[in-house]
Design a protein around this motif. Structure first.
Motif, short mmCIF file in Angstrom:
data_model
loop_
_atom_site.label_atom_id
_atom_site.label_comp_id
_atom_site.label_asym_id
_atom_site.label_seq_id
_atom_site.Cartn_x
_atom_site.Cartn_y
_atom_site.Cartn_z
N GLN A 33 3.59 5.11 -8.35
CA GLN A 33 3.13 5.53 -7.05
C GLN A 33 4.13 6.46 -6.37
N ALA A 92 6.71 5.96 -0.30
CA ALA A 92 5.99 5.75 0.94
C ALA A 92 6.36 6.83 1.95
N ILE A 134 6.28 -2.64 8.93
CA ILE A 134 6.59 -2.20 7.57
C ILE A 134 8.09 -2.01 7.38
N GLY A 144 6.68 -1.36 0.79
CA GLY A 144 6.32 -0.13 0.10
C GLY A 144 5.16 0.62 0.73
N ALA A 145 4.53 0.05 1.78
CA ALA A 145 3.45 0.74 2.46
C ALA A 145 4.02 1.92 3.26
N SER A 146 3.19 2.88 3.51
CA SER A 146 3.62 4.08 4.23
C SER A 146 3.56 3.85 5.74
N PRO A 149 0.77 3.21 -1.55
CA PRO A 149 1.49 3.19 -0.27
C PRO A 149 0.64 3.72 0.88
N LYS A 150 -0.08 4.79 0.64
CA LYS A 150 -0.94 5.36 1.67
C LYS A 150 -2.06 4.39 2.04
N GLN A 159 -2.24 1.13 1.64
CA GLN A 159 -1.72 -0.06 2.32
C GLN A 159 -1.30 0.27 3.75
N GLY A 160 -0.73 1.44 3.95
CA GLY A 160 -0.34 1.84 5.29
C GLY A 160 -1.53 1.97 6.21
#
Length: 218
Positions: free
Chosen positions: A24, A27, A78, A94-96, A144-145, A147-148
């Motif tokens: 991936q 983030a 985050i 690791g989320a953005s 990451p995107k 999840q963000g």
């Protein structure tokens, strides 16, 4: 043998330099997303119709606070840099935070101004969706995107739920008889109070509006 060893080392180096299958992107965390959505919030809340709510007055600061509280939680949930505001749901590692901030601001503004409850909601919703598409288009696709975005949406939903029935739009009547020190409509328009309910809204970070009252002067 030296040639064979050098060749083997080169192969290993290339293999390690390649991204693993399904790896991936990092983030995204560009802080410019905050100022971008600040500007979007201002134009949405205080801008004139049809693209804005026209609240270019003291009431606007309340709506700004709603947006910023959600964005604050979305980012810090985050990064873990600061304590969350009235929330304990941490975001996935690791989320953005960049995607989370955009989704949170979008969610709050859509809830209050982009729904059928608001007169020019259709135009406002279209602008907000376009702004979100622009923000998310700057972030590489991947987990990451995704999840963000999901965490930012949760931050917006939590803020809306938290501030439900917080005194907003409470009916305030003016029925005191005229006397020295009592407010009364002023000529020639004789207009009523402007948004007196603002004084009844639950504070954000203090227990009450009189918490720090120093008392009568000596």
């Amino acid at each position: 043998s030296l040639t064979a060893c050098a060749t083997l080392m080169a192969i290993v180096a290339v293999l390690y330099a390649r991204p693993a299958a399904g790896a991936q992107p990092p983030a995204a965390a560009d802080p410019a997303v905050i100022t971008a959505w600040n500007a979007t919030a201002v134009s949405t809340i205080a801008g004139p119709a049809p693209n804005g709510a026209g609240k270019a007055n003291a009431e606007a600061f309340l709506w700004f606070a709603y947006v910023q509280a959600a964005v604050y939680n979305a980012v810090n949930g985050i990064t873990g840099e600061y304590e969350l505001y009235e929330w304990n749901a941490r975001g996935p590692k690791g989320a953005s935070p960049q995607a989370a901030a955009a989704a949170a601001a979008h969610g709050v503004l859509m809830e209050y101004f982009g729904t059928d409850d608001f007169p020019n909601s259709e135009a406002i919703a279209a602008n907000l969706n376009a702004a979100l598409a622009t923000s998310l288009g700057q972030i590489p696709d991947g987990v990451p995107k995704e999840q963000g975005v999901r965490y930012g949406e949760r931050a917006a939903e939590h803020l809306v739920e938290l501030r439900a029935d917080d005194g907003r739009f409470a009916p305030i009547v003016f029925d005191r008889p005229p006397a020295p020190g009592v407010w009364r409509p002023t000529p020639p328009a004789m207009l009523p109070f402007f948004d007196p309910w603002l004084g009844q809204v639950d504070p954000f970070v203090v227990n009450s509006t009189t918490q720090f009252d120093p008392g009568a002067p000596p």
